[in-house]
Design a protein around this motif. Structure first.
Motif, PDB file in Angstrom:
ATOM      1  N   GLY A 227       0.494  -1.082   0.021  1.00 55.07           N
ATOM      2  CA  GLY A 227       0.120   0.170  -0.031  1.00 55.07           C
ATOM      3  C   GLY A 227       0.659   1.114   0.058  1.00 55.07           C
ATOM      4  N   ALA A 228       1.830   1.277   1.143  1.00 56.67           N
ATOM      5  CA  ALA A 228       2.779   2.303   1.089  1.00 56.67           C
ATOM      6  C   ALA A 228       3.031   2.630  -0.264  1.00 56.67           C
ATOM      7  CB  ALA A 228       3.302   1.840   1.836  1.00 56.67           C
ATOM      8  N   VAL A 229       3.964   1.719  -0.846  1.00 57.25           N
ATOM      9  CA  VAL A 229       4.779   1.509  -1.908  1.00 57.25           C
ATOM     10  C   VAL A 229       3.912   1.672  -3.377  1.00 57.25           C
ATOM     11  CG1 VAL A 229       6.129   0.438  -3.799  1.00 57.25           C
ATOM     12  CG2 VAL A 229       7.013   0.242  -0.958  1.00 57.25           C
ATOM     13  N   SER A 230       3.286   2.021  -3.864  1.00 57.51           N
ATOM     14  CA  SER A 230       1.683   1.671  -4.468  1.00 57.51           C
ATOM     15  C   SER A 230       1.345   3.445  -4.455  1.00 57.51           C
ATOM     16  CB  SER A 230       0.735   1.433  -4.454  1.00 57.51           C
ATOM     17  OG  SER A 230      -0.231   1.404  -2.938  1.00 57.51           O
ATOM     18  N   VAL A 231       2.194   4.380  -4.177  1.00 60.26           N
ATOM     19  CA  VAL A 231       1.739   5.235  -3.642  1.00 60.26           C
ATOM     20  C   VAL A 231       2.808   6.295  -3.877  1.00 60.26           C
ATOM     21  CG1 VAL A 231       0.709   7.206  -1.887  1.00 60.26           C
ATOM     22  CG2 VAL A 231      -0.689   5.339  -2.182  1.00 60.26           C
ATOM     23  N   VAL A 232       3.823   6.228  -2.666  1.00 54.79           N
ATOM     24  CA  VAL A 232       4.842   7.029  -2.832  1.00 54.79           C
ATOM     25  C   VAL A 232       6.337   6.234  -2.755  1.00 54.79           C
ATOM     26  CG1 VAL A 232       3.931   8.337  -0.504  1.00 54.79           C
ATOM     27  CG2 VAL A 232       5.338   6.022  -0.548  1.00 54.79           C
ATOM     28  N   GLY A 233       6.290   4.879  -3.322  1.00 51.96           N
ATOM     29  CA  GLY A 233       7.631   4.237  -4.150  1.00 51.96           C
ATOM     30  C   GLY A 233       8.032   3.839  -2.792  1.00 51.96           C
ATOM     31  N   ALA A 234       9.409   3.288  -3.097  1.00 50.57           N
ATOM     32  CA  ALA A 234      10.329   2.282  -2.390  1.00 50.57           C
ATOM     33  C   ALA A 234      11.451   3.382  -1.322  1.00 50.57           C
ATOM     34  CB  ALA A 234      11.447   1.459  -3.633  1.00 50.57           C
TER      35      ALA A 234
END
Length: 319
Positions: A227-234
């Motif tokens: 969820g976090a990566v899909s919005v802000v990346g790695a």
């Protein structure tokens, strides 16, 4: 933090205060309410997701280096987002499709680690080795996707580095319910995770099915990371180092450490985003660029790597 998200200086802070009080001119209201505020909220929630995910992974795998970045979760989520973008089925303007693609990739990466680890899933050292291998393979596949579709490089580079730029209310509306559900599930697993940290034999003696508990914990960690990566990346090293900070600040009781990791992760990513905006405004004129934007992920990676080196050196030198 509001000083950093303001257009700049004391005047910017006053403009933010006026807007939050219900005043301000239309331009200031648009900048603060439609650009700065959702960006800050997304950064905070993404940091909370990564902090909790790292805490869950390290507890479930009994490995202090089992962050999402080195267990195949983050590289898998990035690969999913990049591949979906390269195929034209997702992009920054379709965040829902990106979330779905990142989740598929994150679960695929974790599943690959689960299969490779086999009977050694309870061995922290072997699991760490397999995690590094899986992460390297997935990163290589991401590079291959970029070579096949080089025209997509500009649109996916933010996933590779990690950035909060351009996050709007649509991203926030997708992220916060996801974070609330899976963060709550992670907190409910606090007691089983505490038993897993003591070892599978002790967990079994207490009547806990170690395999099922570990699988549930990994599902929570993967979902939060994806969820976090899909919005802000790695965002590099957040999920790896925040659990150590939370453990030092809130103690070993995971009923308090898990929400503490959420707060710590939010503070770290929110602070990195604020610092990135301040550095962009500071270095932009010096470099002759009015559109310089330093990604928050660049700061978390640099600072996280430095902290990891310091910790490693202190452990080698007991004096």
């Amino acid at each position: 933090m509001w000083a950093a998200v303001a257009p700049g200086g004391a005047r910017g802070r006053r403009a933010v205060a006026d807007v939050l009080a219900g005043g301000g001119d239309p331009t200031a209201r648009h900048v603060v309410l439609n650009l700065r505020l959702p960006r800050t909220l997304v950064a905070l929630v993404a940091g909370a997701c990564l902090g909790v995910a790292g805490t869950v992974l390290q507890s479930a795998l009994r490995n202090p280096l089992a962050g999402p970045e080195v267990t195949g979760v983050t590289p898998g989520a990035v690969l999913g987002a990049v591949a979906a973008t390269g195929l034209g089925i997702a992009g920054w303007r379709s965040p829902a499709a990106v979330v779905a693609a990142a989740c598929v990739g994150g679960f695929a990466g974790a599943g690959l680690l689960w299969l490779l680890a086999g009977r050694d899933r309870g061995d922290p050292a072997r699991t760490a080795v397999h995690g590094v291998l899986v992460s390297a393979v997935l990163s290589g596949l991401t590079a291959m996707v970029l070579l096949v579709a080089p025209g997509e490089l500009g649109s996916v580079v933010q996933w590779l580095v990690g950035s909060t730029e351009g996050r709007v209310w649509t991203h926030w509306a997708l992220l916060w319910p996801w974070a609330l559900v899976w963060g709550g599930a992670a907190w409910l697993l606090a007691v089983p995770l505490t038993l897993l940290r003591c070892g599978d034999e002790q967990a079994a003696a207490a009547g806990l099915s170690a395999g099922r508990a570990r699988l549930a914990a990994l599902a929570c960690a993967v979902a939060l990371t994806a969820g976090a990566v899909s919005v802000v990346g790695a965002l590099g090293f957040v999920g790896l180092l925040v659990p150590h900070l939370a453990l030092a600040l809130f103690g070993a009781d995971l009923r308090y450490t898990v929400p503490g990791a959420a707060l710590t992760g939010a503070a770290v990513v929110g602070g990195a985003d604020a610092a990135a905006q301040w550095l962009s405004r500071l270095l932009g004129p010096a470099l002759g660029s009015d559109r310089l934007s330093i990604p928050a992920g660049a700061l978390t990676t640099c600072v996280g790597a430095a902290l990891l080196l310091i910790v490693a050196r202190r452990r080698k030198d007991p004096t």
